[in-house]
Design an enzyme around this catalytic site. Structure first.
Site, short mmCIF file in Angstrom:
data_model
loop_
_atom_site.label_atom_id
_atom_site.label_comp_id
_atom_site.label_asym_id
_atom_site.label_seq_id
_atom_site.Cartn_x
_atom_site.Cartn_y
_atom_site.Cartn_z
N HIS A 171 6.33 -11.85 5.67
CA HIS A 171 5.81 -11.80 4.32
C HIS A 171 7.55 -10.51 4.46
O HIS A 171 8.54 -10.18 4.22
CB HIS A 171 4.90 -9.86 4.41
CG HIS A 171 5.60 -8.56 4.76
ND1 HIS A 171 5.28 -8.39 6.84
CD2 HIS A 171 6.17 -7.48 5.06
CE1 HIS A 171 5.21 -7.95 7.62
NE2 HIS A 171 6.43 -6.99 6.32
N ILE B 238 0.66 -1.14 0.09
CA ILE B 238 0.06 0.12 0.16
C ILE B 238 1.01 1.27 -0.32
O ILE B 238 0.47 2.03 -0.17
CB ILE B 238 -1.11 -0.17 1.46
CG1 ILE B 238 -2.37 0.83 0.95
CG2 ILE B 238 -0.36 0.46 2.38
CD1 ILE B 238 -2.97 0.63 2.10
N GLN C 190 10.00 -4.52 11.82
CA GLN C 190 8.24 -4.71 11.02
C GLN C 190 6.78 -4.07 11.71
O GLN C 190 7.04 -3.63 12.75
CB GLN C 190 8.72 -6.39 11.98
CG GLN C 190 7.21 -7.00 10.98
CD GLN C 190 7.18 -8.06 11.92
OE1 GLN C 190 8.78 -8.94 12.11
NE2 GLN C 190 6.24 -9.14 11.16
N ASN D 202 11.31 -8.28 7.82
CA ASN D 202 11.81 -7.28 8.43
C ASN D 202 11.17 -7.96 9.88
O ASN D 202 10.36 -9.23 9.91
CB ASN D 202 11.09 -6.13 8.98
CG ASN D 202 11.17 -5.11 7.92
OD1 ASN D 202 12.58 -4.98 6.83
ND2 ASN D 202 10.51 -4.63 6.98
#
Ligand code: DGP
Length: 123
Positions: free
Chosen positions: A101, A32, A95, A88
């Site tokens: 992810h 995003i 993170q 991360n």
């Protein structure tokens, strides 16, 4: 232990995302807040909070995320030019969503080290 995150809602389609790849075990969608012309997130459907929570029997699943990264890079035509994958961990690692992810970044020559700007600001 796992707590539901925004990524679980993306997996279940409760909230929308620009999904670019899906298979039985993983999902990839556009970040995003992109930090490069291509910025995708590749996640396991199984919720694993952080790298610290990866179990021995999940190594194949975690390795699968890299295979997905490679497949996307080939399909989207940036495998040869190159790309970066980053995961991360916890606060110091930056993170913010506690469902592991892989960030997949591409589409320009990426700077190194990635934290150069932050370090410069700190003086
Ligand atoms: P990290 O800071 O490594 O935990 O990365 C989390 C990333 O997730 C961050 O780059 C922004 C992205 N992100 C957060 N919420 C959403 C969302 O609702 N949709 C999408 N597509 N990305 C999100």
């Amino acid at each position: 232990m796992s707590t539901e995150t925004i990524f679980d809602k993306i997996i279940s389609r409760e909230i929308p995302a620009e999904i670019v790849y899906e298979d039985e075990h993983s999902l990839a969608f556009k970040d995003i807040n992109p930090q490069a012309p291509v910025h995708l997130l590749i996640i396991p459907k199984k919720p694993i909070a952080t790298i610290n929570d990866i179990e021995e029997d999940e190594r194949e699943l975690v390795g699968h995320l890299f295979v997905v990264a490679k497949k996307i890079a080939l399909q989207h035509g940036f495998a040869k030019n190159g790309y970066r994958v980053v995961m991360n961990c916890n606060e110091d690692g930056g993170q913010s969503v506690y469902h592991i992810h892989l960030h997949l970044l591409a589409g320009k020559t990426l700077g190194w080290p990635p934290y150069a700007n932050e370090r410069a600001k700190q003086g």
